[in-house]
Design a protein around this motif. Structure first.
Motif, PDB file in Angstrom:
ATOM      1  N   ALA A 193       0.021   9.453  23.146  1.00  0.00           N
ATOM      2  CA  ALA A 193      -0.348  10.249  21.970  1.00  0.00           C
ATOM      3  C   ALA A 193       0.747  11.238  21.584  1.00  0.00           C
ATOM      4  CB  ALA A 193      -1.660  11.001  22.238  1.00  0.00           C
ATOM      5  N   GLY A 194       1.962  11.031  22.099  1.00  0.00           N
ATOM      6  CA  GLY A 194       3.059  11.943  21.800  1.00  0.00           C
ATOM      7  C   GLY A 194       3.373  12.010  20.313  1.00  0.00           C
ATOM      8  N   VAL A 195       3.766  13.193  19.854  1.00  0.00           N
ATOM      9  CA  VAL A 195       4.120  13.393  18.440  1.00  0.00           C
ATOM     10  C   VAL A 195       5.568  12.948  18.239  1.00  0.00           C
ATOM     11  CG1 VAL A 195       4.237  15.039  16.553  1.00  0.00           C
ATOM     12  CG2 VAL A 195       2.539  15.348  18.378  1.00  0.00           C
ATOM     13  N   PRO A 196       5.846  12.047  17.290  1.00  0.00           N
ATOM     14  CA  PRO A 196       7.203  11.499  17.167  1.00  0.00           C
ATOM     15  C   PRO A 196       8.180  12.436  16.466  1.00  0.00           C
ATOM     16  CG  PRO A 196       5.782  10.521  15.511  1.00  0.00           C
ATOM     17  CD  PRO A 196       4.903  11.384  16.371  1.00  0.00           C
ATOM     18  N   LEU A 197       9.441  12.389  16.914  1.00  0.00           N
ATOM     19  CA  LEU A 197      10.589  12.958  16.219  1.00  0.00           C
ATOM     20  C   LEU A 197      11.536  11.788  15.939  1.00  0.00           C
ATOM     21  CD1 LEU A 197      11.382  16.068  18.474  1.00  0.00           C
ATOM     22  CD2 LEU A 197       9.810  15.960  16.519  1.00  0.00           C
ATOM     23  N   ALA A 198      12.166  11.775  14.773  1.00  0.00           N
ATOM     24  CA  ALA A 198      13.009  10.647  14.381  1.00  0.00           C
ATOM     25  C   ALA A 198      14.464  11.059  14.256  1.00  0.00           C
ATOM     26  CB  ALA A 198      12.527  10.058  13.060  1.00  0.00           C
ATOM     27  N   GLY A 203      21.424   4.501  16.587  1.00  0.00           N
ATOM     28  CA  GLY A 203      22.567   4.974  17.351  1.00  0.00           C
ATOM     29  C   GLY A 203      22.758   6.475  17.340  1.00  0.00           C
ATOM     30  N   LYS A 204      21.949   7.195  16.543  1.00  0.00           N
ATOM     31  CA  LYS A 204      22.047   8.653  16.484  1.00  0.00           C
ATOM     32  C   LYS A 204      21.059   9.286  17.456  1.00  0.00           C
ATOM     33  CE  LYS A 204      25.058   8.774  13.081  1.00  0.00           C
ATOM     34  NZ  LYS A 204      26.428   9.329  13.255  1.00  0.00           N
ATOM     35  N   THR A 205      21.349  10.503  17.862  1.00  0.00           N
ATOM     36  CA  THR A 205      20.477  11.216  18.809  1.00  0.00           C
ATOM     37  C   THR A 205      20.011  12.557  18.233  1.00  0.00           C
ATOM     38  OG1 THR A 205      22.396  12.234  19.893  1.00  0.00           O
ATOM     39  CG2 THR A 205      21.572  10.150  20.802  1.00  0.00           C
ATOM     40  N   ASP A 206      20.093  12.710  16.901  1.00  0.00           N
ATOM     41  CA  ASP A 206      19.717  13.963  16.231  1.00  0.00           C
ATOM     42  C   ASP A 206      18.277  13.888  15.738  1.00  0.00           C
ATOM     43  OD1 ASP A 206      20.320  11.945  14.457  1.00  0.00           O
ATOM     44  OD2 ASP A 206      21.188  13.287  12.942  1.00  0.00           O
ATOM     45  N   TYR A 207      17.336  14.104  16.632  1.00  0.00           N
ATOM     46  CA  TYR A 207      15.917  13.932  16.323  1.00  0.00           C
ATOM     47  C   TYR A 207      15.345  15.169  15.631  1.00  0.00           C
ATOM     48  CZ  TYR A 207      16.497  10.099  19.631  1.00  0.00           C
ATOM     49  OH  TYR A 207      16.924   8.969  20.258  1.00  0.00           O
ATOM     50  N   VAL A 267      10.974  21.067  14.470  1.00  0.00           N
ATOM     51  CA  VAL A 267      11.517  20.820  15.808  1.00  0.00           C
ATOM     52  C   VAL A 267      12.737  19.911  15.691  1.00  0.00           C
ATOM     53  CG1 VAL A 267      11.003  19.956  18.129  1.00  0.00           C
ATOM     54  CG2 VAL A 267       9.179  20.996  16.749  1.00  0.00           C
ATOM     55  N   LYS A 268      13.807  20.310  16.349  1.00  0.00           N
ATOM     56  CA  LYS A 268      15.021  19.489  16.411  1.00  0.00           C
ATOM     57  C   LYS A 268      15.411  19.327  17.873  1.00  0.00           C
ATOM     58  CE  LYS A 268      18.176  20.332  13.244  1.00  0.00           C
ATOM     59  NZ  LYS A 268      19.193  21.057  12.430  1.00  0.00           N
TER      60      LYS A 268
END
Length: 380
Positions: A193-198, A203-207, A267-268
């Motif tokens: 049930a985790g809240v997603p960050l995109a 290939g990027k890691t800047d969520y 959130v970042k």
């Protein structure tokens, strides 16, 4: 005289006993509430469905509570179909609450069943309708006959790509913690049930994303997947609730918020740089189409059940990009969102949004799908 009295009392007792036996055979059947059940949520004019956002929530359906006038639990079953007649349908899920989220992938499955998956030889988006209804029944299995079903709600969906050959989904990480249940999410400390960050691209890691943490002292962790705890990230501080803005995988503690309290946060996180940040936000509408112009915001209200900010106010006709409205956080321009190109998808520092004509409008802002932020203007 005594004998007669005793005989009379015996007859009365016998009549009373048989009357009780007769009463035990009476069955009271509860009837559904005469108002029935209906959807309460507003819907967008159309929903653009892409494999890139398949894991995101497309809509949260909300309905009224039903009273069957019987001492039993009420179960709600959300159904989706590719046809208005519901000769066949999918059960999206069941719940004891009066709302349920539907993901983009679930809508895509219904759209595909309706024949809306595109011809790969064309670049034209395919548009059509899919259908939803909600059934309420007494108990947990629906076997006692007490039930009522809503009218069918149709929504318009757009498939701008071939479902099978769409672009890869954006990379995601997930946030879970002690805030979830109290904030309208599914479960505390649950990877599933985790809240997603995109991230911004493959290939990027800047969520990034927005999360509501409605508890006095939020604590949480970042997960690489929503299937388990392997590789989880926490804060590099010394104790749970630390907020050092530095991620750590081994020997980490539960992360906290900047001032240790709850709120609605932007959130970042960057899993390569091992950094993260939270900024509390409260959203409003500003612009020369609003009663206060460009001088001040009109505050919006957040609904945890729908995950949507909204406000109703009078607007005047204004044409973008020079005029109109924008959304901004905390009564300042540091964090603002517009709609460059007027395509319904929002961008930070984007262009103003047009208001087509004078009138009273309900405006919504949906920040629940990371990097797929949307809004609606609905004239009342």
């Amino acid at each position: 005289m005594k004998k007669f009295s005793i005989f009379l009392l015996t007859i009365i007792a016998f009549v009373g006993f048989t009357s009780c036996e007769h009463d035990d055979d009476v069955v009271f059947v509860a009837q559904p509430d005469v108002d029935g059940i209906m959807f309460l949520n507003a819907t967008a004019e159309s929903y653009t469905l892409t494999s890139q956002t398949s894991g995101n929530i497309a809509e949260r359906f909300v309905w009224n509570e039903v009273d069957f006038d019987a001492p039993t639990t009420i179960t709600y079953e959300l159904q989706g179909s590719s046809e208005a007649g519901f000769s066949t349908f999918d059960i999206i899920g069941t719940t004891g609450e009066n709302n349920m989220a539907v993901k983009v992938s679930q809508m895509m499955a219904l759209a595909t069943a309706a024949g809306l998956d595109n011809d790969p030889d064309t670049d034209m988006p395919n548009t059509g309708e899919i259908f939803f209804r909600v059934r309420a029944y007494a108990g947990t299995d629906g076997s006692n006959g007490l039930n009522t079903t809503s009218e069918v709600m149709s929504i318009t969906v757009v498939l701008p790509e071939t479902v099978e050959e769409g672009p890869a989904a954006l990379p995601m990480i997930y946030v879970t913690g002690n805030f979830a249940t109290a904030s309208g999410y599914d479960a505390d400390w649950s990877p599933e049930a985790g809240v997603p960050l995109a991230a911004s691209a493959e290939g990027k890691t800047d969520y990034e994303g927005f999360i509501y943490m409605n508890v006095d002292q939020p604590m949480y962790k970042f997960l690489p997947t929503n299937t388990g705890w392997d590789g989880d990230y926490g804060d590099a501080g010394d104790s749970d609730g630390s907020y050092t803005e530095t991620l750590k995988q081994d020997g980490e503690v539960n992360a906290g918020t900047p001032d240790g309290t709850g709120g609605y946060f932007y959130v970042k996180a960057n899993t390569e740089a091992l950094t993260y940040s939270l900024k509390e936000t409260n959203w409003g509408v500003i612009g020369n189409a609003t009663p206060t112009g460009w001088d001040s915001d009109t505050d919006m209200t957040y609904d945890p059940a729908t995950k949507i900010w909204s406000v109703t106010l009078d607007l005047t006709k204004q044409d973008a990009p020079d005029n109109g409205i924008k959304f901004r956080a905390n009564d300042e321009w540091a964090l603002n969102i517009g709609d460059t190109g007027a395509d319904g998808t929002m961008e930070f520092n984007g262009e103003n949004i047009s208001v087509p004509e004078d009138g009273n409008y309900t405006i919504t802002l949906d920040l629940s799908n990371p990097r797929m932020y949307t809004y609606t203007l609905t004239k009342n």
